[in-house]
Design an enzyme around this catalytic site. Structure first.
Site, PDB file in Angstrom:
ATOM      1  N   CYS A   1       1.083  -1.124   0.042  1.00 22.73           N
ATOM      2  CA  CYS A   1      -0.493   0.358   0.260  1.00 22.73           C
ATOM      3  C   CYS A   1       1.326   1.220  -0.547  1.00 22.73           C
ATOM      4  O   CYS A   1       2.419   0.402   0.393  1.00 22.73           O
ATOM      5  CB  CYS A   1      -1.095  -0.362   1.245  1.00 22.73           C
ATOM      6  SG  CYS A   1      -2.007  -1.179   1.726  1.00 22.73           S
TER       7      CYS A   1
ATOM      8  N   ARG B   1       1.635   1.674  -6.047  1.00 19.96           N
ATOM      9  CA  ARG B   1       1.620   0.673  -4.334  1.00 19.96           C
ATOM     10  C   ARG B   1       0.775  -0.535  -4.520  1.00 19.96           C
ATOM     11  O   ARG B   1       0.585  -1.058  -3.995  1.00 19.96           O
ATOM     12  CB  ARG B   1       2.487   1.347  -3.137  1.00 19.96           C
ATOM     13  CG  ARG B   1       3.938   1.894  -3.728  1.00 19.96           C
ATOM     14  CD  ARG B   1       4.222   2.526  -2.481  1.00 19.96           C
ATOM     15  NE  ARG B   1       4.451   1.229  -1.567  1.00 19.96           N
ATOM     16  CZ  ARG B   1       5.337   0.804  -1.463  1.00 19.96           C
ATOM     17  NH1 ARG B   1       6.282   1.212  -1.914  1.00 19.96           N
ATOM     18  NH2 ARG B   1       5.358   0.079  -0.016  1.00 19.96           N
TER      19      ARG B   1
ATOM     20  N   TRP C   1      -3.495  -1.883  -1.431  1.00 22.22           N
ATOM     21  CA  TRP C   1      -3.385  -3.056  -2.276  1.00 22.22           C
ATOM     22  C   TRP C   1      -4.220  -4.083  -0.684  1.00 22.22           C
ATOM     23  O   TRP C   1      -2.824  -4.247   0.214  1.00 22.22           O
ATOM     24  CB  TRP C   1      -2.485  -3.402  -2.777  1.00 22.22           C
ATOM     25  CG  TRP C   1      -2.090  -4.900  -4.137  1.00 22.22           C
ATOM     26  CD1 TRP C   1      -1.416  -5.732  -3.347  1.00 22.22           C
ATOM     27  CD2 TRP C   1      -2.972  -4.601  -4.713  1.00 22.22           C
ATOM     28  NE1 TRP C   1      -2.009  -6.438  -3.987  1.00 22.22           N
ATOM     29  CE2 TRP C   1      -2.565  -5.938  -5.703  1.00 22.22           C
ATOM     30  CE3 TRP C   1      -2.589  -3.684  -5.988  1.00 22.22           C
ATOM     31  CZ2 TRP C   1      -2.575  -6.575  -6.459  1.00 22.22           C
ATOM     32  CZ3 TRP C   1      -3.790  -4.180  -6.937  1.00 22.22           C
ATOM     33  CH2 TRP C   1      -3.543  -4.970  -6.987  1.00 22.22           C
TER      34      TRP C   1
ATOM     35  N   ASN D   1       0.640   0.475   6.209  1.00 25.31           N
ATOM     36  CA  ASN D   1       0.909  -0.558   4.850  1.00 25.31           C
ATOM     37  C   ASN D   1       1.698  -2.405   5.610  1.00 25.31           C
ATOM     38  O   ASN D   1       2.706  -1.764   6.024  1.00 25.31           O
ATOM     39  CB  ASN D   1       1.754  -0.201   4.029  1.00 25.31           C
ATOM     40  CG  ASN D   1       3.200  -0.924   3.138  1.00 25.31           C
ATOM     41  OD1 ASN D   1       2.578  -2.207   2.461  1.00 25.31           O
ATOM     42  ND2 ASN D   1       4.388  -0.660   2.643  1.00 25.31           N
ATOM     43  N   GLY D   2       0.852  -3.340   5.433  1.00 20.89           N
ATOM     44  CA  GLY D   2       1.517  -4.254   5.526  1.00 20.89           C
ATOM     45  C   GLY D   2       0.499  -5.345   6.254  1.00 20.89           C
ATOM     46  O   GLY D   2      -0.418  -4.790   5.868  1.00 20.89           O
TER      47      GLY D   2
ATOM     48  N   GLU E   1       8.461 -21.993 -18.389  1.00 23.41           N
ATOM     49  CA  GLU E   1       8.959 -20.168 -18.250  1.00 23.41           C
ATOM     50  C   GLU E   1       9.761 -19.495 -18.480  1.00 23.41           C
ATOM     51  O   GLU E   1       9.674 -18.024 -18.970  1.00 23.41           O
ATOM     52  CB  GLU E   1       7.890 -19.992 -16.629  1.00 23.41           C
ATOM     53  CG  GLU E   1       8.640 -18.894 -15.450  1.00 23.41           C
ATOM     54  CD  GLU E   1       7.457 -17.911 -16.045  1.00 23.41           C
ATOM     55  OE1 GLU E   1       6.626 -18.096 -17.107  1.00 23.41           O
ATOM     56  OE2 GLU E   1       7.655 -16.199 -15.680  1.00 23.41           O
TER      57      GLU E   1
ATOM     58  N   LYS F   1       9.501 -16.100 -21.046  1.00 24.99           N
ATOM     59  CA  LYS F   1      10.511 -15.138 -20.452  1.00 24.99           C
ATOM     60  C   LYS F   1      10.510 -14.666 -21.301  1.00 24.99           C
ATOM     61  O   LYS F   1      11.134 -12.839 -22.218  1.00 24.99           O
ATOM     62  CB  LYS F   1      10.855 -14.926 -19.050  1.00 24.99           C
ATOM     63  CG  LYS F   1      10.210 -14.906 -17.556  1.00 24.99           C
ATOM     64  CD  LYS F   1       8.906 -13.572 -17.573  1.00 24.99           C
ATOM     65  CE  LYS F   1       7.427 -13.593 -17.744  1.00 24.99           C
ATOM     66  NZ  LYS F   1       6.912 -14.562 -16.808  1.00 24.99           N
TER      67      LYS F   1
ATOM     68  N   GLU G   1       8.399 -13.224 -24.600  1.00 28.81           N
ATOM     69  CA  GLU G   1       7.988 -11.962 -24.526  1.00 28.81           C
ATOM     70  C   GLU G   1       8.534 -11.257 -24.447  1.00 28.81           C
ATOM     71  O   GLU G   1       7.841  -9.220 -24.911  1.00 28.81           O
ATOM     72  CB  GLU G   1       7.173 -12.019 -23.346  1.00 28.81           C
ATOM     73  CG  GLU G   1       7.226 -11.624 -22.059  1.00 28.81           C
ATOM     74  CD  GLU G   1       5.826 -12.213 -20.992  1.00 28.81           C
ATOM     75  OE1 GLU G   1       4.844 -12.128 -21.086  1.00 28.81           O
ATOM     76  OE2 GLU G   1       6.619 -12.858 -19.931  1.00 28.81           O
TER      77      GLU G   1
ATOM     78  N   HIS H   1      13.560 -37.136 -30.446  1.00 31.45           N
ATOM     79  CA  HIS H   1      12.291 -37.476 -31.228  1.00 31.45           C
ATOM     80  C   HIS H   1      12.316 -35.905 -32.001  1.00 31.45           C
ATOM     81  O   HIS H   1      10.982 -35.813 -32.654  1.00 31.45           O
ATOM     82  CB  HIS H   1      11.279 -37.802 -30.034  1.00 31.45           C
ATOM     83  CG  HIS H   1      11.359 -38.508 -29.057  1.00 31.45           C
ATOM     84  ND1 HIS H   1      11.925 -40.092 -29.466  1.00 31.45           N
ATOM     85  CD2 HIS H   1      11.953 -38.882 -27.449  1.00 31.45           C
ATOM     86  CE1 HIS H   1      12.150 -40.857 -28.723  1.00 31.45           C
ATOM     87  NE2 HIS H   1      12.109 -39.827 -27.223  1.00 31.45           N
TER      88      HIS H   1
ATOM     89  N   LYS I   1      -1.472  -5.850 -19.471  1.00 32.78           N
ATOM     90  CA  LYS I   1      -0.679  -6.968 -18.089  1.00 32.78           C
ATOM     91  C   LYS I   1      -2.204  -7.714 -17.957  1.00 32.78           C
ATOM     92  O   LYS I   1      -1.888  -8.802 -18.199  1.00 32.78           O
ATOM     93  CB  LYS I   1      -0.630  -5.704 -17.514  1.00 32.78           C
ATOM     94  CG  LYS I   1      -0.733  -6.007 -15.747  1.00 32.78           C
ATOM     95  CD  LYS I   1       1.046  -7.437 -15.995  1.00 32.78           C
ATOM     96  CE  LYS I   1       1.026  -8.056 -14.855  1.00 32.78           C
ATOM     97  NZ  LYS I   1       2.199  -8.795 -14.872  1.00 32.78           N
TER      98      LYS I   1
HETATM   99  C1  F6R Z   1       3.509 -13.877 -18.765  1.00 31.60           C
HETATM  100  C2  F6R Z   1       2.716 -13.551 -18.274  1.00 31.60           C
HETATM  101  C3  F6R Z   1       1.333 -14.374 -18.903  1.00 31.60           C
HETATM  102  C4  F6R Z   1      -0.058 -13.659 -16.913  1.00 31.60           C
HETATM  103  C5  F6R Z   1      -1.231 -14.231 -18.552  1.00 31.60           C
HETATM  104  C6  F6R Z   1      -2.770 -14.723 -17.198  1.00 31.60           C
HETATM  105  O1  F6R Z   1       4.490 -13.124 -18.103  1.00 31.60           O
HETATM  106  O2  F6R Z   1       2.334 -12.406 -18.065  1.00 31.60           O
HETATM  107  O3  F6R Z   1       1.048 -14.936 -20.109  1.00 31.60           O
HETATM  108  O4  F6R Z   1       0.568 -14.760 -16.983  1.00 31.60           O
HETATM  109  O5  F6R Z   1      -1.627 -13.738 -18.921  1.00 31.60           O
HETATM  110  O6  F6R Z   1      -2.589 -13.887 -16.395  1.00 31.60           O
HETATM  111  P1  F6R Z   1      -3.059 -13.538 -14.729  1.00 31.60           P
HETATM  112  O7  F6R Z   1      -2.003 -14.265 -14.101  1.00 31.60           O
HETATM  113  O8  F6R Z   1      -3.477 -12.201 -14.291  1.00 31.60           O
HETATM  114  O9  F6R Z   1      -4.318 -14.254 -15.049  1.00 31.60           O
END
Ligand code: F6R
Length: 622
Positions: A2, A27, A74, A100-101, A495, A499, A502, A518, A617
């Site tokens: 927060c 935050r 938050w 905050n905490g 993963e 990363k 993307e 294979h 996002k």
């Molecule tokens: C990759 C990434 C996306 C999310 C996906 C699901 O770095 O951020 O692949 O993981 O869009 O998003 P959430 O977790 O918000 O459902």
């Protein structure tokens, strides 16, 4: 996470508070509030939603007063709402607090305070603080604050305001950031530098256990016993934008570095220390630990007798689900299927009332994941959401919710959400294993003690990034990169490859190392970078054989290994070591260099790290 602010001086407190909160919205932004004291009355306004909703509620009104505190939230305890928004007060509105905490022992404190006649309005952990202050106050504000701090357990940065003390604010810090900005005839309090940077660059950065008594012309810093501390002024040299990112160049790097704290916060409250008992029960007297999930309101018999688990998610959250499957199968010995949310809902999954469906989503707003949960409910399964956002659509829809406490994740590429999801999945698997008695008590204790070391081990990994930078600079311009590993190393490789794809736009693929011959081995030619994870002891020799296969085709192989491994470096070009731990927990460490590798590769290629092309996002459309 927060954001908190405070002002004391001769000018309008409200103007600073609103301005400061605007700078701290990164935050947290599910609700906001301010309290301004004019020497007689304390004016409080709060509103669910972003700061704009609070401004809307104020309708241009600027409350009078030159002392005040504010908060942007938050949520961690209690959904986002007007009532749960800070500031919080005691029964008579004499003491006002922003926090905050997490106050870990708030339930016990609240029960006690209710018994003593205190009236609570919100569902938050914070509200116990002003009520405790009311209990302890005997005319000396600072000593009452010190008494409160002795009672509360957990993490906090707190600002206290009292109707009886119109010339001071008191603030305290433990495990959450807090700074005091030094002005001329005015002083400022904030969670973070962006809130004060256009007012002053002279600050005190408080340490854990420190308390500041802030008046308009002075700041006195003491320890928790009231002993004075002679503190050096820190002069801020960052610009406003860098300050918002905590001095990091990008939110992604900041969030990678926040992982130790995010993990600590997520674990908090779920690990129960069993203390030696009076009746000398041998099991208890061993001073072990166990996992508890007070939030899960299901009858333990349901969790014991489930016959199948589905984990459903998208993207990085799906990758966390793959690790979760491994954990539950290995520890709780239950059959687990992992599915992409966009597939699950259309393939007529086999589900009944003995099926547990777990939905993982950082945002809790991913449309496919929400739709999959609705489908699962329609088919009669019990639903559990694992999300980072209290009050999100997924959290509201689910039968039960467990929260990761990662704080807002702003960079599009998910990092701290992934590791906190892994932590929750691990603890959930161990909890189920305890119920089903599929793991011995000694092994449980061993795993929990290793689990507690993970945050410090991540910090250790983050302290030596130079080899990763060098590698990113040398190979960041390749068009193809391969990731290989077996068992949990393969899940982490997936993963790592996502990363890199993307944010750096490099074509990256992860393969189960045993699958190479294979088909994929045909793509391995001289100079192609291969990132090989080799931390899973149970399949170590087999992984080494696969690594030799790619090395024999002249690939450039970078290994990720546990400290103490002396074998891998004999066969490949370079090895990045992470601290050693149990092979179940090592994904929490191996993913960190992969996140950093993606980050520095993207930097090398001049990509927009925090906002990669074509991506959002939160994917709220199908
Ligand atoms: C990759 C990434 C996306 C999310 C996906 C699901 O770095 O951020 O692949 O993981 O869009 O998003 P959430 O977790 O918000 O459902």
């Amino acid at each position: 996470m927060c954001g908190i602010v405070g002002y004391i001086g001769d000018k309008s407190a409200a103007n600073f508070l609103i301005d400061g909160l605007t700078k701290l919205e990164y935050r947290g932004y599910d609700s906001a509030g301010i309290a301004v004291f004019d020497g007689n009355e304390i004016f409080i306004e709060k509103s669910v939603g972003r700061l704009a909703s609070l401004k809307e509620k104020l309708k241009g009104y600027t409350p009078k007063g030159s002392i005040g505190i504010g908060h942007t939230r938050w949520a961690t305890h209690g959904r986002p709402s007007d009532i749960n928004a800070h500031p919080h007060t005691d029964c008579h509105g004499d003491f006002v607090v922003v926090h905050n905490g997490i106050i870990e022992n708030y339930m016990a404190l609240k029960e006690d305070l209710i018994e003593r006649g205190h009236k609570f309005l919100s569902e938050t952990d914070t509200e116990v603080v002003p009520h405790l202050l009311e209990e302890f106050y005997k005319g000396d504000f600072a000593s009452a604050v010190r008494e409160v701090l002795k009672k509360i357990e957990g993490s906090y940065s707190l600002v206290f305001m009292s109707k009886n003390h119109h010339d001071e604010l008191i603030c305290a810090k433990q495990d959450n950031p807090l700074i005091v900005g030094i002005g001329e005839g005015e002083n400022f309090i904030a969670s973070d530098i962006p809130a004060i940077i256009n007012k002053t660059r002279s600050t005190y950065i408080l340490n854990d256990g420190e308390i500041a008594i802030v008046k308009k012309n002075s700041v006195e810093i003491t320890d928790k016993n009231g002993n004075k501390i002679d503190k050096k002024i820190f002069n801020v040299s960052w610009n406003a934008e860098a300050a918002e990112k905590g001095g990091y160049e990008h939110f992604m790097l900041k969030e990678i570095n926040e992982q130790p704290k995010a993990i600590r916060d997520t674990m908090r409250g779920f690990i129960k220390q069993i203390r030696p008992s009076k009746n000398n029960d041998e099991r208890i007297a061993k001073d072990g630990s166990s996992i508890i999930f007070p939030e899960l309101k299901w009858n333990p018999d349901f969790l014991k007798n489930i016959d199948k688990v589905y984990i459903v998610a998208c993207g990085t959250a799906y990758h966390a689900g793959l690790v979760g499957k491994f954990y539950i199968e290995k520890l709780a010995r239950m059959l687990v299927e992992v599915d992409l949310a966009s597939e699950f809902r259309y393939r007529d999954p086999i589900i009944d009332e003995k099926t547990l469906t777990i939905f993982i989503s950082q945002s809790g707003e991913t449309s496919d994941t929400i739709a999959a949960m609705k489908e699962s409910k329609r088919l009669g399964a019990k639903t559990l959401a694992i999300t980072n956002v209290i009050g999100s659509s997924l959290a509201r829809e689910a039968d039960q919710v467990l929260y990761t406490i990662a704080g807002p994740e702003i960079a599009v590429a998910s990092t701290k959400a992934y590791t906190t999801q892994l932590i929750l999945m691990f603890m959930l698997a161990l909890y189920m294993a305890q119920l089903r008695k599929t793991v011995s008590e000694d092994r449980t204790r061993e795993l929990i003690s290793l689990l507690k070391k993970i945050p410090a081990q991540i910090s250790e990994t983050l302290s030596d990034v130079d080899p990763i930078k060098t590698f990113a600079r040398s190979y960041g311009f390749n068009e193809h990169v391969f990731y290989i590993g077996r068992s949990l190393d393969y899940d982490v490789a997936l993963e790592g490859a996502l990363k890199l794809k993307e944010i750096s736009y490099i074509h990256a693929e992860a393969y189960a190392a045993g699958e190479l011959k294979h088909g994929t081995l045909a793509l391995i030619v001289e100079g192609v970078p291969v990132i090989a994870l080799a931390t899973q002891k149970s399949v170590y020799d087999k992984t080494i054989s696969n690594i030799k296969e790619v090395k024999a085709r002249d690939a450039v192989v970078i290994g990720i290994a546990a400290a103490g491994d002396t074998e891998l470096e004999k066969y490949i070009d370079h090895v990045i070591y992470v601290p050693d731990t149990d092979e179940l927990l090592i994904p929490l460490l191996t993913v960190v260099p992969l996140q950093l590798l993606a980050y520095y590769s993207a930097i090398t290629r001049g990509c927009d790290v925090d906002k990669p092309r074509n991506l959002a996002k939160s994917v709220t459309v199908e």
